[in-house]
Design an enzyme around this catalytic site. Sequence first.
Site: not given
Length: 498
Positions: A322, A421
Amino acid sequence: MTEHHSTRTVASRLRAARARPVVPRGPRRGLGVGELRLDGGFWGALQETNAGATLQHCLDWMEQLGWLGNFDRVAEGATGGERPGWQFSDSEVYKLLEALAWEYGRTGDPATGALLGKVVDRVAAAQDEDGYLNTCFGHAGQAGRYTDLSAGHELYVTGHLLQAAVARVRTVGEDDALVDVARRAADHVCREFGADGRGADGQAGICGHPEIEVGLAELGRALDEPRYTEQARLFVERRGRGTLAPIALLSPAYFQDDVPVRDADVWRGHAVRALYLAAGAVDVAVDTQDDDLRAAVERQWTRSVERRTYLTGGMGSRHQDEGFGDDWELPPDRAYCETCAGVASVMVSWRLLLATGEVRYADLIERTLYNVVATSPRADGRAFFYANPLQQREPGADVRPDAVNPRAEGGVRAPWFDVSCCPTNVARTLASWQAYAAFVEEVPGVLPAVVRRTASRWTAVRPTAESSCRWPSTPRATCSCRSTTATPGSPVASSPCG
């Protein structure tokens, strides 16, 4: 149930109107969440959907999956066995609390205030006597406190708790249950990780996922508590010393523990971590008047935006971590561009804009808000992009409306993810959107200038004697906003801003 300010006096409404997430030293400040009213338009519709659908949607999923129930189990002494959610799932509850706090502060909606109060009561019941608060570590049948600083996310989770409390301090004041919880948690962190605590001996004394830094710095401002600012500074200075235990297949750059913040030239590793750390570093630099530290973040911003940022403002080109890629590594079909990285990018650029007044930061904020943050939620506010690739060879078709989507990187909107998230990050950003719409430059003896986007340029507008709109911070004074070039501007307190 604890009293949670379900009714508001005139004084509390004025406080809430001027409330904003970031309040640094200096002549520039963002608008308060109540100083600009959105009457429809692009952003008004998004904010209305966020309030009317997304906040409850997030709460329902966290209740269904047991993430909220984790707090109840700690409070009841019933931990042990399999715990629902990832080790950082508490942070989603805290980001939702922050979103609810901004929404209540902006609107005064009693239902929003009541919902917030119920969640705060459950969170507060799980806090240990010494201020420690976490549902994954430190209780019967769980790993001990701070036994996995690399991957445990304990301080990261606490950072989001502190940011939620900042929203409450700024909108309702210090006499509040959530603020009490956060103050005790922050005091605990200062005792455990202070100058003579964990990390003082050169061993690990930071969290693998930055966030505690920005939470401490802003709570220190909100409560006028220099200990929190100093602890944030310690965390920033300890980063980059190689003290965190390695994670398999990942280098120390993954959590920015390879190079000290003030020595780094570019953002690298996990994009959200790098950006949260940069935001905290700007806060520390501004509050301690550390020009060298601020210059380091500006230098990192410049190279990263020039060479490691997509046309959309998206950041993070690698799926496996990521993370940021190398310079010019920006494949369109493999772009990760996590929505949370877009939110974090806005956080960094906003702080740099307030610190410097340089328009380049505002331009990136605008580009990212429109192309990453605004595009994440579906029109009904109940599904979200996690990753934002610029090209898809085949459309995603594996999303079930009633199930958790395990493939966040798939570039499809889903109601919820295994790691969710992004929905709560979008929710807290949209709930406080007004605070990023413009900034006010206040010079002693001169009427404040509101700097905002008009057509193709950034324009400063100042109040005139002719009245057509109401400043919430001075309810008996009204104003008409005109630019410094005498071009009519839209009323600052009532604008579609679309």
